[in-house]
Design an enzyme around this catalytic site. Structure first.
Site, PDB file in Angstrom:
ATOM      1  N   GLY A   1       0.833  -1.189   0.000  1.00 16.49           N
ATOM      2  CA  GLY A   1       0.000   0.000   0.000  1.00 16.49           C
ATOM      3  C   GLY A   1       0.868   1.238   0.000  1.00 16.49           C
TER       4      GLY A   1
ATOM      5  CD  GLN B   1       3.482   5.773   2.770  1.00 12.35           C
ATOM      6  OE1 GLN B   1       2.507   5.242   2.256  1.00 12.35           O
ATOM      7  NE2 GLN B   1       4.485   5.077   3.285  1.00 12.35           N
TER       8      GLN B   1
ATOM      9  CB  CYS C   1       5.243   2.236   7.460  1.00 15.58           C
ATOM     10  SG  CYS C   1       4.803   3.713   6.546  1.00 15.58           S
ATOM     11  CG  LEU C   2       6.720   0.828   1.446  1.00 14.79           C
ATOM     12  CD1 LEU C   2       6.098   1.141   0.094  1.00 14.79           C
ATOM     13  CD2 LEU C   2       7.831  -0.199   1.298  1.00 14.79           C
TER      14      LEU C   2
ATOM     15  CG  HIS D   1      -0.585   1.406   7.334  1.00  5.96           C
ATOM     16  ND1 HIS D   1       0.348   0.916   8.223  1.00  5.96           N
ATOM     17  CD2 HIS D   1       0.101   2.221   6.489  1.00  5.96           C
ATOM     18  CE1 HIS D   1       1.531   1.444   7.932  1.00  5.96           C
ATOM     19  NE2 HIS D   1       1.413   2.236   6.887  1.00  5.96           N
ATOM     20  CD  GLU D   2      -1.044   2.458   2.777  1.00  8.60           C
ATOM     21  OE1 GLU D   2      -0.519   3.587   2.738  1.00  8.60           O
ATOM     22  OE2 GLU D   2      -0.395   1.435   3.055  1.00  8.60           O
TER      23      GLU D   2
ATOM     24  CG  HIS E   1       0.421   6.914   5.570  1.00  9.22           C
ATOM     25  ND1 HIS E   1       1.564   7.356   6.192  1.00  9.22           N
ATOM     26  CD2 HIS E   1       0.613   5.585   5.342  1.00  9.22           C
ATOM     27  CE1 HIS E   1       2.410   6.342   6.336  1.00  9.22           C
ATOM     28  NE2 HIS E   1       1.855   5.253   5.838  1.00  9.22           N
TER      29      HIS E   1
HETATM   30 NI    NI Z   1       2.736   3.350   5.715  1.00  8.59          NI
END
Ligand code: NI
Length: 162
Positions: free
Chosen positions: A44, A49, A86-87, A128-129, A132
């Protein structure tokens, strides 16, 4: 490929702005975000991000690409406890409680309103997304945060990278 911001970047803490119109620019953003997510082997990605403060997310937990503009969770049901990453925070994973099932609405890449019922991993990923978009990171919610390389055995297989 878009650059993925790291957790210390203040842009990740902003509240992202709603998209007024799904135009060519937004469709291009969706495409680039999906490419970036796949290249980074994430499941995701949210626009903040990649430094774009707009309410746009993509996800693919293995059942196909989901693209959502202005996503909104209409209801949450049940609970699931699991590890996620998380990236933007590549070194850490955390155990986070999320709703087991959610109903989400938003616009697709054509500007059409869509509704989705999801559960399990896709529900976790979208929660989660969407967090963000409000400047919330999983480390704000995690009951336990550990370094990724300290996770071993079964726990490692359950780690979610998004
Ligand atoms: Ni994330």
């Amino acid at each position: 490929m878009l650059d993925i911001l790291r957790a210390e970047d203040a842009k990740l803490r902003q509240t992202a702005a709603p998209v007024r119109k799904v135009n060519r620019e937004i469709r291009g953003l969706l495409t680039e975000m999906a490419e970036t997510m796949y290249a980074a082997e994430g499941i995701g990605l949210a626009a903040p991000q990649v430094g774009i403060s707009k309410r746009v997310v993509v996800a693919d937990v293995g059942s196909g690409l989901v693209e959502l503009v202005n996503p909104q969770i209409l209801y949450r049901e049940g609970a699931q406890l699991g590890y996620e990453g998380c990236l933007s925070i590549p070194d850490l994973v955390g155990e986070v409680e999320r709703a087991q099932s959610i109903r989400v609405t938003g616009m697709d890449r054509h500007g059409h309103q869509i509704w989705m019922n999801c559960d399990g991993l896709l529900a976790r990923c979208l929660q989660h997304e969407i967090d963000h978009l409000d400047g919330v990171l999983f480390t704000d919610l995690a009951l336990v945060v550990v370094e990724r390389d300290k996770i071993s055995g079964q726990g490692k297989n359950e780690v979610v990278l998004d």
